[in-house]
Design an enzyme around this catalytic site. Sequence first.
Site, PDB file in Angstrom:
ATOM      1  N   ASP A 208       0.857  -1.175   0.000  1.00  0.00           N
ATOM      2  CA  ASP A 208       0.000   0.000   0.000  1.00  0.00           C
ATOM      3  C   ASP A 208       0.898   1.231   0.000  1.00  0.00           C
ATOM      4  OD1 ASP A 208      -2.431  -1.521   0.300  1.00  0.00           O
ATOM      5  OD2 ASP A 208      -1.856  -1.829   2.389  1.00  0.00           O
ATOM      6  N   ASP A 247      -1.318  -2.201  -4.741  1.00  0.00           N
ATOM      7  CA  ASP A 247      -2.409  -2.551  -3.833  1.00  0.00           C
ATOM      8  C   ASP A 247      -3.189  -1.265  -3.519  1.00  0.00           C
ATOM      9  OD1 ASP A 247      -4.066  -4.065  -2.267  1.00  0.00           O
ATOM     10  OD2 ASP A 247      -2.593  -4.588  -0.775  1.00  0.00           O
ATOM     11  N   ASP A 251      -4.592   2.197   3.241  1.00  0.00           N
ATOM     12  CA  ASP A 251      -5.297   1.162   4.001  1.00  0.00           C
ATOM     13  C   ASP A 251      -5.219   1.503   5.480  1.00  0.00           C
ATOM     14  OD1 ASP A 251      -5.772  -0.138   1.626  1.00  0.00           O
ATOM     15  OD2 ASP A 251      -5.114  -2.101   2.346  1.00  0.00           O
ATOM     16  N   ARG A 303     -13.428   1.359  -3.804  1.00  0.00           N
ATOM     17  CA  ARG A 303     -12.941   1.621  -2.447  1.00  0.00           C
ATOM     18  C   ARG A 303     -12.638   3.098  -2.212  1.00  0.00           C
ATOM     19  NH1 ARG A 303      -8.890  -3.505  -1.048  1.00  0.00           N
ATOM     20  NH2 ARG A 303     -10.394  -5.164  -1.563  1.00  0.00           N
TER      21      ARG A 303
END
Length: 430
Positions: A208, A247, A251, A303
């Site tokens: 991430d 990714d 996060d 997302r």
Amino acid sequence: MRVRHIAVIVGLLGLLCVPAHADARDISRDTLPANDGWASDGAGTTGGAAADDAHVFTVTDRAGLVRALDGGSDTPKIIKIAGTIDAGTDDDGDHLDCADYATGGYSLKKYLAAYDPRTWGSARPSGPQEEARQASAAKQAERIVLPVGSRTTIVGLGDRAVLKGASLQIKDADNVIVRNLELRDAYDCFPVWQPNTGGLGDWKTAYDTLWLRGATHVWIDHVTASDKGHPDAKEPTYFARNYLRHDGLLDITNGSDLVTVSWSRFAEHDKAILIGNADTATGDRGKLRVTLHHNEFSSVVQRAPRVRFGQVHLYNNRYVIPEDATDYRYSLGVSTESAIYAENNAFTAPGHVEVADLVKSWNGSALHQSGTLFNGYPVDLLAIHNAYNSGSERDLTADVGWVPTRHTAIDSAAQADREVARGAGAGRIP
């Protein structure tokens, strides 16, 4: 007369020699204002504001940044990033490419031949090539994973501070500020093939761009995060799946709590923000309290965010779905026990994207929404979701069990849309 002319010339030369941004406000000791989202709860978020002069660093390369981070120590520190820093460099500052990390006989060609589903089947990859992939990935991680400790402030200087190729990880740390910085291209050289993911299998990446894991009291402000330089859309297809290299952009997982993300820009990416990483992570209950306000999501596939368990206040954000977004999936993901309170957000989308596409639910049951604009018109995301998706997804209720109390002034969606377009992202702190 000659003396006067010389004085004028000297004065003009002095003006010309003033460095760029010399009059810029020093933001390095700024702290999160009171009531600015969840990160202002309790003692608030001050980052490294208490750092002594010996722990204020200006860094221009990876080596300097690593020294300043001090292995993720909890010593109060302020780190100022000047110019562009490439995390994928050796100790001499020379750039490393994927071939430099490869070890143990790894090659993509051999890996694809070894784990082709037509011959390997659906078992998890194992054996020499997977072991070589893991060893190669570990070599890359040693260079690009950068741990951030408690009581740390990281700020970009001026309007062109960039950290590229890095995965900033705030793990088990408290009181961290990241501001005015472009985070670019956390590129994974060694994705792993997962045969059983999604039914058809998929490629799984490791890094991430910014990962909060067990982190508390974190303020992320005026950050720009993207895949700039290596968009996944231009990667090849292997085993009938896009060979992903990235990714998440951000996060927030593993019990992280009390986070404010403001005036930032998330762009040109698939999975932007994940809050809560697993339906089974019941230890996240009562945590994952996050505020997202005045952010822009541009050319993001999904997302923005997807939420499990957390109480997330989502207000005055701007969503831009481009005309060529043929792979767009959704913006708001309502997952297990999530409690999203969405106010006055604005969406701009092409004709093939409908209001019903903006929200997707997996085991989620609630979404509060008000003041939403879609292409300039007011819409009710909840009512439209329930009307158009009731056959495939469970209906959502408006009762999320809480009402936000810590927030800045909430503007209309139309006003926020204009202000975020002008002011979100790195290099735009007023």
